[in-house]
Design an enzyme around this catalytic site. Structure first.
Site, PDB file in Angstrom:
ATOM      1  N   ARG A 281      24.430  70.696  98.521  1.00 42.15           N
ATOM      2  CA  ARG A 281      23.019  70.222  98.544  1.00 42.15           C
ATOM      3  C   ARG A 281      22.355  69.005  97.961  1.00 42.15           C
ATOM      4  O   ARG A 281      22.648  68.327  96.990  1.00 42.15           O
ATOM      5  CB  ARG A 281      22.409  71.306  97.958  1.00 42.15           C
ATOM      6  CG  ARG A 281      20.820  71.245  97.725  1.00 42.15           C
ATOM      7  CD  ARG A 281      20.183  70.579  96.478  1.00 42.15           C
ATOM      8  NE  ARG A 281      18.612  70.750  96.445  1.00 42.15           N
ATOM      9  CZ  ARG A 281      17.865  70.128  95.611  1.00 42.15           C
ATOM     10  NH1 ARG A 281      18.395  69.220  94.919  1.00 42.15           N
ATOM     11  NH2 ARG A 281      16.550  69.991  95.689  1.00 42.15           N
ATOM     12  N   VAL A 282      21.553  68.326  98.646  1.00 50.39           N
ATOM     13  CA  VAL A 282      21.013  67.022  98.292  1.00 50.39           C
ATOM     14  C   VAL A 282      19.575  67.168  98.347  1.00 50.39           C
ATOM     15  O   VAL A 282      18.904  67.538  99.298  1.00 50.39           O
ATOM     16  CB  VAL A 282      21.413  65.801  99.229  1.00 50.39           C
ATOM     17  CG1 VAL A 282      20.940  64.460  98.481  1.00 50.39           C
ATOM     18  CG2 VAL A 282      22.950  65.586  99.149  1.00 50.39           C
ATOM     19  N   GLY A 283      18.799  66.592  97.185  1.00 48.32           N
ATOM     20  CA  GLY A 283      17.451  66.737  97.174  1.00 48.32           C
ATOM     21  C   GLY A 283      16.876  65.506  97.511  1.00 48.32           C
ATOM     22  O   GLY A 283      17.511  64.497  98.422  1.00 48.32           O
ATOM     23  N   ASP A 284      15.752  65.252  97.107  1.00 52.58           N
ATOM     24  CA  ASP A 284      15.038  63.738  97.481  1.00 52.58           C
ATOM     25  C   ASP A 284      15.352  62.794  96.968  1.00 52.58           C
ATOM     26  O   ASP A 284      15.448  61.347  97.447  1.00 52.58           O
ATOM     27  CB  ASP A 284      13.277  63.909  97.069  1.00 52.58           C
ATOM     28  CG  ASP A 284      13.347  64.254  95.954  1.00 52.58           C
ATOM     29  OD1 ASP A 284      13.923  65.297  95.178  1.00 52.58           O
ATOM     30  OD2 ASP A 284      12.659  63.557  95.048  1.00 52.58           O
TER      31      ASP A 284
ATOM     32  N   THR B 152      10.071  62.662  91.029  1.00 51.06           N
ATOM     33  CA  THR B 152      10.861  63.814  90.529  1.00 51.06           C
ATOM     34  C   THR B 152      10.112  65.104  90.990  1.00 51.06           C
ATOM     35  O   THR B 152       8.844  65.067  91.109  1.00 51.06           O
ATOM     36  CB  THR B 152      10.934  63.788  89.224  1.00 51.06           C
ATOM     37  OG1 THR B 152      11.695  64.936  88.595  1.00 51.06           O
ATOM     38  CG2 THR B 152       9.713  63.718  88.297  1.00 51.06           C
ATOM     39  N   GLY B 153      10.784  66.043  91.137  1.00 52.51           N
ATOM     40  CA  GLY B 153      10.190  67.341  91.765  1.00 52.51           C
ATOM     41  C   GLY B 153      10.918  68.241  92.498  1.00 52.51           C
ATOM     42  O   GLY B 153      12.244  67.842  92.699  1.00 52.51           O
ATOM     43  N   HIS B 154      10.405  69.071  93.358  1.00 50.05           N
ATOM     44  CA  HIS B 154      11.213  69.953  94.251  1.00 50.05           C
ATOM     45  C   HIS B 154      11.435  69.332  95.588  1.00 50.05           C
ATOM     46  O   HIS B 154      10.419  68.747  96.148  1.00 50.05           O
ATOM     47  CB  HIS B 154       9.851  70.946  94.816  1.00 50.05           C
ATOM     48  CG  HIS B 154      10.575  72.189  95.312  1.00 50.05           C
ATOM     49  ND1 HIS B 154      10.052  73.186  95.665  1.00 50.05           N
ATOM     50  CD2 HIS B 154      11.958  72.213  95.975  1.00 50.05           C
ATOM     51  CE1 HIS B 154      10.733  74.003  96.368  1.00 50.05           C
ATOM     52  NE2 HIS B 154      12.098  73.609  96.346  1.00 50.05           N
ATOM     53  N   GLY B 155      12.553  68.645  95.671  1.00 45.23           N
ATOM     54  CA  GLY B 155      13.116  67.728  96.576  1.00 45.23           C
ATOM     55  C   GLY B 155      13.067  68.299  98.075  1.00 45.23           C
ATOM     56  O   GLY B 155      12.489  67.528  99.008  1.00 45.23           O
TER      57      GLY B 155
ATOM     58  N   THR C 166      15.514  65.285  86.519  1.00 41.10           N
ATOM     59  CA  THR C 166      15.738  64.062  87.042  1.00 41.10           C
ATOM     60  C   THR C 166      15.224  62.557  86.416  1.00 41.10           C
ATOM     61  O   THR C 166      14.031  62.636  85.878  1.00 41.10           O
ATOM     62  CB  THR C 166      14.948  63.904  88.690  1.00 41.10           C
ATOM     63  OG1 THR C 166      16.026  64.967  89.152  1.00 41.10           O
ATOM     64  CG2 THR C 166      15.110  62.748  89.307  1.00 41.10           C
TER      65      THR C 166
HETATM   66  N1  ASP Z   1      13.908  66.080  92.807  1.00 42.47           N
HETATM   67  C1  ASP Z   1      15.199  66.614  92.244  1.00 42.47           C
HETATM   68  C2  ASP Z   1      15.838  67.294  93.176  1.00 42.47           C
HETATM   69  O1  ASP Z   1      15.058  67.873  94.226  1.00 42.47           O
HETATM   70  C3  ASP Z   1      15.025  67.204  91.119  1.00 42.47           C
HETATM   71  C4  ASP Z   1      14.227  66.871  89.979  1.00 42.47           C
HETATM   72  O2  ASP Z   1      13.574  65.918  90.397  1.00 42.47           O
HETATM   73  O3  ASP Z   1      14.553  67.240  88.873  1.00 42.47           O
HETATM   74  O4  ASP Z   1      16.940  67.441  93.504  1.00 42.47           O
END
Ligand code: ASP
Length: 309
Positions: free
Chosen positions: A201-204, A224-227, A173
């Site tokens: 699906r929508v992340g953070d 960025t990371g695990h949404g 991201t």
């Molecule tokens: N945060 C993003 C998501 O969960 C993924 C990412 O940061 O790479 O969609």
């Protein structure tokens, strides 16, 4: 370039995700971040706003093709690129986000149009209709499929299944934070989400407070990371709050990592305070970023960049 802008008064930082970046991709990610940083800085030196700068920097990252955003995005379970993005103005607290947008070239620019509209969030088919109506670049969704990502999707067997959710390391991201010569902050984040994600699906990333935040009273942040784990931590806002409580950006970024521990979340964050200090922190193997803090105005100034192992 406008000579009226004091080059030491502006600051900008960008990131290209925190995860297990394959070492063979370090250089492309570093270069992509540097180019985006330069693009955003040009805007600031021309007298542009922090909002203009984060939009320009994130557009550069979306167009780069190396990142999980714009034309480099992961494919969802149906083999489609579906984009999420958000942008926030720290001076007015205006926000704009899109989610699950298909057939859109630059999600951050559509988010910017949403910010300029009476609305805050537009999703799905509506995001594309809105993009068309506001003069943004739309395309056949197939044009957004990068051959590299098609190969990755096919190698994973096509269809659903998603990333290795247990490892929680899946994304590049992108995002940017900026401070302009007027002292205003802004933040933006853009993503294709996780590989093989369920349709819709929508992340953070597009959520104000989770994926991004900007307030002149505190800081600008992009995560960025695990949404799914960043959302409940409202991470972007929680870290900005640390700045409001008196911590400088570098300290706030590092302290922010401990918030992730509670949910065993993996990720990274860039933080910019109103003094132009930049903080970057991650608990993944690497994070791609580039930063130009305030106070650096020479012709060949220092650029701090990543990824770092
Ligand atoms: N945060 C993003 C998501 O969960 C993924 C990412 O940061 O790479 O969609």
């Amino acid at each position: 370039m406008s000579s009226s802008v004091d080059p030491t008064s502006i600051a900008i930082a960008v990131h290209g995700g925190a995860f297990a970046i394959p070492p063979g991709e370090y250089e492309a990610h570093r270069l992509g971040c540097r180019k985006a940083l330069e693009r955003g800085r040009e805007v600031l030196l021309d007298g542009g706003s922090a909002l203009d700068a984060v939009e320009a920097a994130v557009r550069a990252l979306e167009d780069d093709g190396s990142f999980d955003a714009g034309r480099g995005s992961f494919l969802d379970e149906t083999g489609t690129v579906s984009l999420d993005a958000g942008i926030m103005d720290g001076a007015t607290l205006k926000t704009g986000s899109i989610a699950a947008g298909i057939g859109i070239r630059n999600a951050v620019t559509v988010a910017r149009r949403v910010l300029e509209s009476p609305h805050a969030v537009i999703v799905g088919e509506g995001a594309r209709l809105f993009a068309e109506r506001t003069g943004c670049d739309v395309c056949d969704p197939a044009e957004m499929v990068h051959p590299r990502e098609l190969a990755r999707w096919q190698a994973a067997g096509g269809g659903g299944g998603g990333p290795n959710w247990a490892s929680q390391l899946f994304g590049d991201t992108v995002g940017a934070v900026a401070l302009d010569a007027q002292g205003n902050l802004a933040a933006a984040t853009s993503t294709g989400g996780s590989p093989g994600k369920p349709r819709g699906r929508v992340g953070d990333s597009p959520f104000v407070g989770a994926g991004l935040f900007a307030d002149n009273r505190s800081a600008a942040t992009s995560t960025t990371g695990h949404g799914e784990r960043i959302i409940p931590l409202v991470w972007a806002k929680a870290v900005a709050d640390l700045v409001e409580r008196g911590h400088a950006a570098p300290q706030a970024a590092t302290m922010g990592l401990t918030m992730l521990d509670r949910l065993d979340a993996k990720g990274g964050i860039i933080v910019l305070d109103r003094q132009g200090n930049v903080g970057v922190a991650w608990n993944t193997p690497a994070m791609a970023f580039a930063a130009w803090p305030a106070g650096v105005g020479g012709a060949r100034p220092e650029i701090k960049d990543g990824p770092r192992a």
